[in-house]
Design an enzyme around this catalytic site. Structure first.
Site, PDB file in Angstrom:
ATOM      1  N   GLU A   1       0.854  -1.185   0.000  1.00 13.24           N
ATOM      2  CA  GLU A   1       0.000   0.000   0.000  1.00 13.24           C
ATOM      3  C   GLU A   1       0.887   1.230   0.000  1.00 13.24           C
ATOM      4  OE1 GLU A   1      -3.763   2.236   2.163  1.00 13.24           O
ATOM      5  OE2 GLU A   1      -3.339   0.138   2.615  1.00 13.24           O
TER       6      GLU A   1
ATOM      7  N   GLU B   1       4.592   5.284   3.814  1.00 13.15           N
ATOM      8  CA  GLU B   1       3.975   6.546   4.212  1.00 13.15           C
ATOM      9  C   GLU B   1       5.049   7.443   4.836  1.00 13.15           C
ATOM     10  OE1 GLU B   1       2.068   9.565   4.502  1.00 13.15           O
ATOM     11  OE2 GLU B   1       0.673   7.962   3.976  1.00 13.15           O
TER      12      GLU B   1
ATOM     13  N   ASP C   1      -2.550  12.327  -2.890  1.00 16.50           N
ATOM     14  CA  ASP C   1      -2.660  13.768  -3.104  1.00 16.50           C
ATOM     15  C   ASP C   1      -2.767  14.031  -4.601  1.00 16.50           C
ATOM     16  OD1 ASP C   1      -2.269  16.565  -3.302  1.00 16.50           O
ATOM     17  OD2 ASP C   1      -1.079  16.569  -1.470  1.00 16.50           O
TER      18      ASP C   1
ATOM     19  N   ARG D   1     -10.548   7.320   5.990  1.00 13.79           N
ATOM     20  CA  ARG D   1     -10.991   8.638   6.436  1.00 13.79           C
ATOM     21  C   ARG D   1     -11.040   9.628   5.277  1.00 13.79           C
ATOM     22  NH1 ARG D   1      -6.339  10.044  10.628  1.00 13.79           N
ATOM     23  NH2 ARG D   1      -6.683   7.840  11.068  1.00 13.79           N
TER      24      ARG D   1
ATOM     25  N   GLU E   1     -11.859   8.898   2.143  1.00 16.15           N
ATOM     26  CA  GLU E   1     -13.112   8.658   1.430  1.00 16.15           C
ATOM     27  C   GLU E   1     -14.282   9.298   2.168  1.00 16.15           C
ATOM     28  OE1 GLU E   1     -16.132   4.971   0.350  1.00 16.15           O
ATOM     29  OE2 GLU E   1     -14.016   4.535   0.752  1.00 16.15           O
TER      30      GLU E   1
END
Length: 243
Positions: A74, A99, A148, A223, A225
């Site tokens: 992911e 991330e 983003d 969150r 979405e």
């Protein structure tokens, strides 16, 4: 859980300073972490950190135990709720999460701790570095959910999904592997779709609008979405299979 730093077997003994670096855009940290969250991050993150090799390929199989024989990636996991849900429901899969945002990493570490997960590894760096080093045909799923959109034209070069990364994602997927993309920015949806449709051997899983306007049952909401829907923006969900 014992504190271990996971990495693939390095080709040579070069130092971390020798590893390639990319310019990361956007925030690296947000609101100050609470003392409890900071302590949790400091104490537990080293057990799940993934370090890129100085040279050579990164083999996902080298990061996990014998139970995990399938692997997923992911990119930009945000608060980590999707990745944690997938890891809880699929303990037989090893999940790599990327991330750069410290607060998001801290959130995922808290979820890992709460669920006692052993099948997650975290790279707090540029996903493009990982994609360039991933062993070809080594992952079964790739998720890029609500990245983003960098809507200004002069910032389009910052988008994580582009022609170059699309090629690297397809290269990393096993035949039959699935790529999932989501965004609430319609221009970025078109951009991502165009990038993926240019990749040979990648098939779009959609026959009707409902196939890309409705999130599948095994794809939990994030969150981002929820924020998009609350703001009146309709997300799109794109699924592709590598033939």
């Amino acid at each position: 859980m014992r504190s271990t730093r996971f990495s693939s077997t390095p080709v040579d003994a070069g130092s971390a300073a020798d590893r390639p670096r990319r310019v990361l855009y956007g925030r690296r940290s947000g609101p100050r972490l609470s003392p409890a969250r900071r302590q949790l991050l400091d104490e537990l993150l080293p057990a799940f950190v993934l370090e890129l090799p100085v040279q050579g390929c990164l083999r996902p199989a080298s990061l996990f135990g014998p139970i995990q024989r399938r692997f997923a990636l992911e990119i930009g996991f945000g608060g980590g709720e999707h990745l944690a849900w997938q890891a809880i429901n699929h303990p037989e899969i090893g999940f790599i999460g990327v991330e750069p945002y410290t607060n998001g990493v801290a959130s995922l570490v808290a979820q890992i701790d709460a669920a006692n997960l052993a099948n997650v590894r975290i790279l707090q760096d540029d996903a493009r570095l990982l994609l360039a080093m991933l062993e070809p045909r080594s992952v079964h799923q790739i998720f890029v959910l609500f990245p983003d959109p960098w809507p200004k034209t002069r910032h389009h070069k910052r988008r994580i999904v582009n022609a170059t990364t699309a090629e690297l994602m397809v290269r990393a997927l096993l035949p039959g592997g699935e790529l999932r993309l989501a965004s609430d920015d319609r221009e970025y949806v078109r951009w991502m779709f165009a990038a993926m449709r240019q990749q040979p051997g990648l098939r779009w899983l959609a026959d009707r609008p409902a196939d890309w306007l409705r999130r599948p049952a095994d794809w939990p909401a994030t969150r981002y979405e929820e924020k998009a829907i609350a703001a009146g923006r309709a997300p799109a969900f794109l699924r592709f299979i590598k033939d």
